[in-house]
Design an enzyme around this catalytic site. Sequence first.
Site, PDB file in Angstrom:
ATOM      1  N   HIS A  71      52.635  42.032  46.570  1.00 41.81           N
ATOM      2  CA  HIS A  71      53.291  42.111  47.874  1.00 41.81           C
ATOM      3  C   HIS A  71      53.020  40.890  48.750  1.00 41.81           C
ATOM      4  O   HIS A  71      53.594  40.765  49.839  1.00 41.81           O
ATOM      5  CB  HIS A  71      52.858  43.387  48.605  1.00 41.81           C
ATOM      6  CG  HIS A  71      54.019  44.177  49.129  1.00 41.81           C
ATOM      7  ND1 HIS A  71      55.110  43.586  49.741  1.00 41.81           N
ATOM      8  CD2 HIS A  71      54.279  45.510  49.134  1.00 41.81           C
ATOM      9  CE1 HIS A  71      55.964  44.516  50.107  1.00 41.81           C
ATOM     10  NE2 HIS A  71      55.496  45.694  49.734  1.00 41.81           N
ATOM     11  N   ASP A  79      58.825  41.235  48.124  1.00 49.40           N
ATOM     12  CA  ASP A  79      59.088  42.356  49.019  1.00 49.40           C
ATOM     13  C   ASP A  79      60.110  43.289  48.378  1.00 49.40           C
ATOM     14  O   ASP A  79      60.701  42.982  47.334  1.00 49.40           O
ATOM     15  CB  ASP A  79      59.585  41.868  50.373  1.00 49.40           C
ATOM     16  CG  ASP A  79      58.553  41.019  51.093  1.00 49.40           C
ATOM     17  OD1 ASP A  79      57.379  41.435  51.135  1.00 49.40           O
ATOM     18  OD2 ASP A  79      58.906  39.942  51.592  1.00 49.40           O
TER      19      ASP A  79
END
Length: 458
Positions: free
Chosen positions: A429, A433
């Site tokens: 992350h 995304d």
Amino acid sequence: MPKQTVEVIMPQLAESLVSATIDRWLKEPGQEVEMYEPLCELITDKVNAELPSTAKGILVKILVGAGETVDVGTPVCLIETEAEAAADSAPTGGAESPAAAAQPVEAASARPAAPLMPAAFDPDAPMRHRYSPAVQKLAAEHSIDLSRVRGTGMGGRITRKDVLEAARKGTAGFAAAVAPAAAAPAEREAAKVPMDPKVPVRTTGLHLSETIRIPTVEEEGQEVPGRGEYIIDVTPVRNSIATKMRQSASEIPHGWMMIEVDVTNLVLLRNKLKEEFSRQEGINLTYMPFLCKATVNAIKDYPIMNSVWATDKIIVKRDINLSLAVGTEDSVITPVIRNADQKNIAGLAHEIHDLARRTREGKIKLSDLQGGTFTVNNTGAFGSILSQPIINYPQAAILTFESIVKKPVVINDMIGVRSMVNICLSLDHRILDGVICGRFLQRVKENLESYNLDTKLY
């Protein structure tokens, strides 16, 4: 004849590795050693290997103890040898020593450890009758004649698993499980242990692979009297896996996504081509090459998936090198298909078959494990329908292909039976995304669902 003391140098196991850890010494000071006879076992973060002697003589001093990590080119022990014999052997000390002893060599992956030796050296000679104390004890407990057991370790070395397999086969299976110790290499190769004839009952999934023998706790561990517990020693390979998994889980903020794919047409395509492909190519046509092709084509559309985190920058890799998660009975190894985007489905099938076979036979090379940029995993081979994989550090993502299951699906307000599969993505992350990963998964889905009976393998 005059004596001479020579140094044995820590070799460079691969271009990217600059150090190694000595796991344990196989020889003690005062013992005689033959040329190329293993001196100690080495551990790296990728493979284990045995360090062979570069001289014939007497081991006079150990310079690096077990558990210590040393750099390439560092002397690890001293061997006293006759000067004339030393002159004929490869140099191990002096100015030319690091260049001669630290050349990159290819080591077998995981267990059993592979000796680092010249190609002309016959590995069976020094290893055939070397039994570890654990093997000798186990053989005595089961009344096994070690001289008749066919070793599956490097150089014909007998492992605990070989002894347990011979004991498990018993009288009925003993002839197939063992071979004469003096048999030629070709004869030993032919004396294969037959596969378990039991066929697993498949209650779900269309592509479960063959069953891999899983050692029992009783085989691997030692029972603690009075406590109802078994203790299993952590092997160097398992310790390396634990280190990498801990590093990945602690450093990478994982996110997960899953998408459902209709692979009915892919199942029909494979069923149509698999027999002819097997006759022509000599290997089975699995679903993995189709998945790999669909994945690399999606990566070309979304190259950010092929990247790594570098603190103050993101490095996007130009080459698409797919890491394959290949499970053995005691570890998981990730060999690499290089430039996977430049190969057709048939080419990917051959790469996958070759890498998986050599991994499970312990013949994978260290160079085969390096340079991966994105990992794919066939968890469906175990019947899994939903996984949350841990990212193969330091890559940005890993994709799992779950078990194909026939399910009722609504199509145009009508119910039909379709072959469905989940594909699950773990993502870093820091780099990726939900939007970009969602589009990437949709592209993989589109690529998988676009296969039809007219799709070409070549």
